[in-house]
Scaffold this active site. Structure first.
Site, mmCIF file in Angstrom:
data_model
loop_
_atom_site.group_PDB
_atom_site.id
_atom_site.type_symbol
_atom_site.label_atom_id
_atom_site.label_comp_id
_atom_site.label_asym_id
_atom_site.label_seq_id
_atom_site.Cartn_x
_atom_site.Cartn_y
_atom_site.Cartn_z
ATOM 1 N N TYR A 139 1.010 -1.118 -0.058
ATOM 2 C CA TYR A 139 -0.244 0.000 -0.091
ATOM 3 C C TYR A 139 0.905 1.336 -0.050
ATOM 4 O O TYR A 139 2.105 0.995 0.234
ATOM 5 C CB TYR A 139 -0.922 -0.159 1.230
ATOM 6 C CG TYR A 139 -0.480 0.118 2.745
ATOM 7 C CD1 TYR A 139 -0.036 1.501 3.256
ATOM 8 C CD2 TYR A 139 0.100 -0.897 3.257
ATOM 9 C CE1 TYR A 139 0.621 1.428 4.430
ATOM 10 C CE2 TYR A 139 0.826 -0.996 4.529
ATOM 11 C CZ TYR A 139 0.986 0.345 5.059
ATOM 12 O OH TYR A 139 1.492 0.589 6.217
ATOM 13 N N CYS A 140 0.229 2.457 -0.474
ATOM 14 C CA CYS A 140 0.785 3.665 -0.479
ATOM 15 C C CYS A 140 -0.078 4.723 -0.222
ATOM 16 O O CYS A 140 -1.237 4.275 -0.018
ATOM 17 C CB CYS A 140 1.589 3.996 -1.637
ATOM 18 S SG CYS A 140 0.530 3.852 -3.219
ATOM 19 N N THR A 141 0.079 6.000 -0.408
ATOM 20 C CA THR A 141 -0.828 7.203 -0.041
ATOM 21 C C THR A 141 -1.877 7.077 -1.015
ATOM 22 O O THR A 141 -3.350 6.976 -0.352
ATOM 23 C CB THR A 141 -0.175 8.498 -0.226
ATOM 24 O OG1 THR A 141 1.259 8.424 0.666
ATOM 25 C CG2 THR A 141 -0.879 9.560 0.232
ATOM 26 N N ILE A 182 -4.225 4.576 0.884
ATOM 27 C CA ILE A 182 -4.599 5.091 2.368
ATOM 28 C C ILE A 182 -5.709 5.824 2.323
ATOM 29 O O ILE A 182 -6.349 5.970 3.163
ATOM 30 C CB ILE A 182 -3.260 5.514 2.957
ATOM 31 C CG1 ILE A 182 -2.073 4.388 3.290
ATOM 32 C CG2 ILE A 182 -3.659 5.733 4.622
ATOM 33 C CD1 ILE A 182 -0.759 5.203 3.642
#
Length: 318
Positions: free
Chosen positions: A176-178, A205
């Site tokens: 996952y990332c922003t 996120i």
């Protein structure tokens, strides 16, 4: 009610003639009072922009008219003031810099997990959960049990993963990332390295915080964002962090009480990272910002020349 719409978006799609679209997108944004940054590359488009509802709709319409971008998805939040000072449309080698040559990121979209399924996926003990963001982002919030690569740049991720894989057995991976862009490209990289059982959080996120109720959330802390809001929490509510405008790291009120903190010049995290000459430059910039603010003006609010050439680094990793 907040009147400024903030739209974050990206789309991996083959865009061989990307440079031809720079001037038109810039003109559209400026004509509609929209500010922010749009990155164009042969692998697609990435950006965050802010403006009125009508202005944002106009620019999104222009983006969706690009080849392969008719299905462009974006995330919106709202604020009282525009978090950006100017509009830039930049030409890049990559819309998010991994630095390992061509990876087929546009083929990773089918490897996503919807936010409402994410808790189940990362709760599987056979799944390795990896946060693909940089160390200063992870430092203010992450998912329970996620591995922090402790990278300072997305370019560091390939080397980190190759070393990690030598030392740890891998069955399944969830990343996952922003906002989704870095983990989507990371999925393509892992597949190129022979890892097939790999997925990523759709929308990142931000989509999770917007979608999953706080009482069901496995997210802990706040999420760093790449604009003057600095961080957000559940329901994308503004967070509690400020930012050091020398090194761009998120900082707390406790950090600002440090003797190493000087607004716009230094903080406890970067006090040893810059020369005295650079700090004098930072101090002069901060002085001009404060003078402009006292006059009721904006600082650095210059227009971009549409003929600007390829830049080396992305100022907006997400």
């Amino acid at each position: 009610m907040a009147e400024i719409v903030v739209a974050a978006f990206y789309k991996f799609t083959p865009l061989p003639d990307f440079a031809e679209h720079q001037a038109g997108l810039l003109a559209c944004a400026q004509a509609n009072g929209v500010r922010g940054t749009i990155l164009l590359a042969s692998e697609g488009v990435n950006g965050t922009i802010a403006g009125s509802r009508e202005g944002i709709d106009a620019v999104l319409g222009a983006l969706k008219a690009l080849p392969g971008c008719d299905g462009l998805d974006w995330k919106e939040s709202y604020t009282d003031e525009n978090p950006f000072l100017r509009m830039k449309v930049r030409l890049k080698k990559e819309i998010v810099t991994l630095g390992v040559g061509d990876v087929a990121a546009h083929k990773s979209s089918e490897r996503y997990v919807e936010p409402h399924d994410w808790n189940r996926v990362i709760s599987d003990p056979d799944t390795i959960v990896i946060d693909t963001r940089n160390d200063y982002e992870v430092g203010i919030g992450s998912f329970e049990g996620a591995i922090d690569p402790k990278t300072t740049s997305f370019r560091d991720f390939p080397a980190w993963f190759r070393k990690f894989r030598e030392e740890h057995p891998i069955k399944k991976v969830a990343m996952y990332c922003t906002g989704g862009i870095r983990c989507e490209k990371s999925v393509a990289f892992l597949r190129s390295e022979g890892v097939e059982d790999v997925v990523h959080l759709k929308g990142g996120i931000l989509k999770y915080l917007e979608t999953v109720p706080k009482e069901e959330s496995l997210w802990r802390g706040e999420c760093f964002v790449f604009d003057q809001r600095v961080s957000v929490g559940h329901d994308l509510a503004p967070g509690s962090y400020d930012q050091c405008y020398a090194c761009r790291r998120p900082i707390t009120e406790e950090d600002k009480a440090s003797p190493h903190y000087v607004a716009g010049v230094s903080c406890p995290y970067c006090i040893d990272e810059y020369s005295e000459e650079r700090r004098r430059d930072f101090a002069e910039r901060q002085k001009q910002i404060e003078l402009a603010k006292a006059r009721g003006e904006q600082h650095i609010g210059i227009r971009q020349n549409p003929s600007s050439v390829l830049s080396r680094e992305s100022g907006n990793p997400e």
